[in-house]
Design a protein around this motif. Structure first.
Motif, PDB file in Angstrom:
ATOM      1  N   ALA A  50      49.072  40.320 -12.690  1.00 57.32           N
ATOM      2  CA  ALA A  50      50.149  40.465 -13.669  1.00 57.32           C
ATOM      3  C   ALA A  50      50.906  39.155 -13.845  1.00 57.32           C
ATOM      4  O   ALA A  50      51.125  38.408 -12.888  1.00 57.32           O
ATOM      5  CB  ALA A  50      51.123  41.555 -13.224  1.00 57.32           C
ATOM      6  N   SER A  51      51.278  38.902 -15.086  1.00 53.64           N
ATOM      7  CA  SER A  51      52.144  37.769 -15.408  1.00 53.64           C
ATOM      8  C   SER A  51      53.071  38.232 -16.526  1.00 53.64           C
ATOM      9  O   SER A  51      52.806  39.240 -17.176  1.00 53.64           O
ATOM     10  CB  SER A  51      51.312  36.562 -15.862  1.00 53.64           C
ATOM     11  OG  SER A  51      50.866  36.738 -17.179  1.00 53.64           O
ATOM     12  N   PRO A  52      54.155  37.496 -16.777  1.00 57.87           N
ATOM     13  CA  PRO A  52      55.058  37.889 -17.873  1.00 57.87           C
ATOM     14  C   PRO A  52      54.362  37.906 -19.235  1.00 57.87           C
ATOM     15  O   PRO A  52      54.822  38.534 -20.163  1.00 57.87           O
ATOM     16  CB  PRO A  52      56.154  36.828 -17.831  1.00 57.87           C
ATOM     17  CG  PRO A  52      56.127  36.289 -16.441  1.00 57.87           C
ATOM     18  CD  PRO A  52      54.680  36.363 -16.011  1.00 57.87           C
ATOM     19  N   ASP A  53      53.215  37.216 -19.335  1.00 57.71           N
ATOM     20  CA  ASP A  53      52.497  37.149 -20.604  1.00 57.71           C
ATOM     21  C   ASP A  53      51.557  38.321 -20.837  1.00 57.71           C
ATOM     22  O   ASP A  53      51.261  38.661 -21.969  1.00 57.71           O
ATOM     23  CB  ASP A  53      51.672  35.857 -20.687  1.00 57.71           C
ATOM     24  CG  ASP A  53      52.546  34.621 -20.622  1.00 57.71           C
ATOM     25  OD1 ASP A  53      53.686  34.683 -21.109  1.00 57.71           O
ATOM     26  OD2 ASP A  53      52.084  33.609 -20.069  1.00 57.71           O
TER      27      ASP A  53
ATOM     28  N   GLY B  71      56.573  44.273 -17.618  1.00 60.36           N
ATOM     29  CA  GLY B  71      57.099  45.431 -16.910  1.00 60.36           C
ATOM     30  C   GLY B  71      56.471  45.672 -15.557  1.00 60.36           C
ATOM     31  O   GLY B  71      56.927  46.524 -14.806  1.00 60.36           O
ATOM     32  N   LEU B  72      55.423  44.920 -15.235  1.00 56.51           N
ATOM     33  CA  LEU B  72      54.818  45.038 -13.914  1.00 56.51           C
ATOM     34  C   LEU B  72      55.135  43.781 -13.108  1.00 56.51           C
ATOM     35  O   LEU B  72      55.523  42.755 -13.655  1.00 56.51           O
ATOM     36  CB  LEU B  72      53.306  45.257 -14.016  1.00 56.51           C
ATOM     37  CG  LEU B  72      52.883  46.575 -14.681  1.00 56.51           C
ATOM     38  CD1 LEU B  72      51.371  46.683 -14.746  1.00 56.51           C
ATOM     39  CD2 LEU B  72      53.475  47.787 -13.967  1.00 56.51           C
ATOM     40  N   GLU B  73      54.959  43.881 -11.815  1.00 54.13           N
ATOM     41  CA  GLU B  73      55.355  42.808 -10.899  1.00 54.13           C
ATOM     42  C   GLU B  73      54.494  41.548 -11.081  1.00 54.13           C
ATOM     43  O   GLU B  73      53.293  41.570 -10.782  1.00 54.13           O
ATOM     44  CB  GLU B  73      55.240  43.320  -9.461  1.00 54.13           C
ATOM     45  CG  GLU B  73      55.719  42.372  -8.412  1.00 54.13           C
ATOM     46  CD  GLU B  73      55.538  42.946  -7.000  1.00 54.13           C
ATOM     47  OE1 GLU B  73      55.391  42.129  -6.086  1.00 54.13           O
ATOM     48  OE2 GLU B  73      55.549  44.171  -6.832  1.00 54.13           O
TER      49      GLU B  73
END
Length: 170
Positions: free
Chosen positions: A72-75, A79-81
């Protein structure tokens, strides 16, 4: 084992897949472990595959089920870690697709596009609730006449797993 759950779910629904539809399952060689109730995860697979079968309306086609890992990444997984690995499960069909004006409501309890008496409208709502319960996410990508792709993401677990009479123990 998420791989085993995917295989078992696919085997379970195969009897309801019409002859003109192929259920194509693509799983990685290495297994992916998650911390979740196998019965509830199985419910997500079955609810979404059954919806895909309905959307295909007995047309020739393919329903795909695949499993992989993603970080997961902000891109990519808002909403996930960030930095955490997630199991990424994809179930896609080449059915009628979901129009934009309906897609915002499909996870609402009791919402259904099926005729009265053919569905409770709870399948996707339940699937979303299960994904959230285990710190995951359920996402739809769809366009009219292009089919739908449901992705659900669940955190990967690296805890030791032992088994006893076929049951996972954590």
């Amino acid at each position: 084992s998420l791989k085993k759950l995917a295989e078992d779910s696919a085997d379970f629904v195969k009897s309801s897949v019409p002859d003109n539809t192929l259920l194509k399952v693509e799983l990685p060689e290495d297994d992916i472990n998650i911390e979740a109730d196998p019965v509830q995860i199985n419910q997500i697979f079955i609810n979404i595959i059954n919806n895909a079968l309905y959307a295909m309306e007995n047309k020739n086609g393919v329903i795909g089920l695949s499993l992989s890992k993603i970080t997961a990444s902000p891109d990519n997984l808002v909403g996930l870690e960030p930095g955490r690995e997630y199991a990424a499960i994809s179930i896609k069909d080449k059915g009628c697709g979901i129009p934009k004006e309906i897609s915002s409501r499909i996870f609402d309890p009791f919402f259904s596009t099926k005729p009265k008496g053919e569905g409770s409208g709870m399948g996707l709502s339940v699937a979303l609730g299960i994904a959230k319960k285990f710190r995951g996410k359920l996402v739809l990508e769809s366009a009219p006449n292009s089919g739908s792709d449901f992705f659900f993401y669940l955190p990967v677990s690296y805890k030791e797993i032992s088994t006893c009479e076929g049951q996972e123990i954590r």
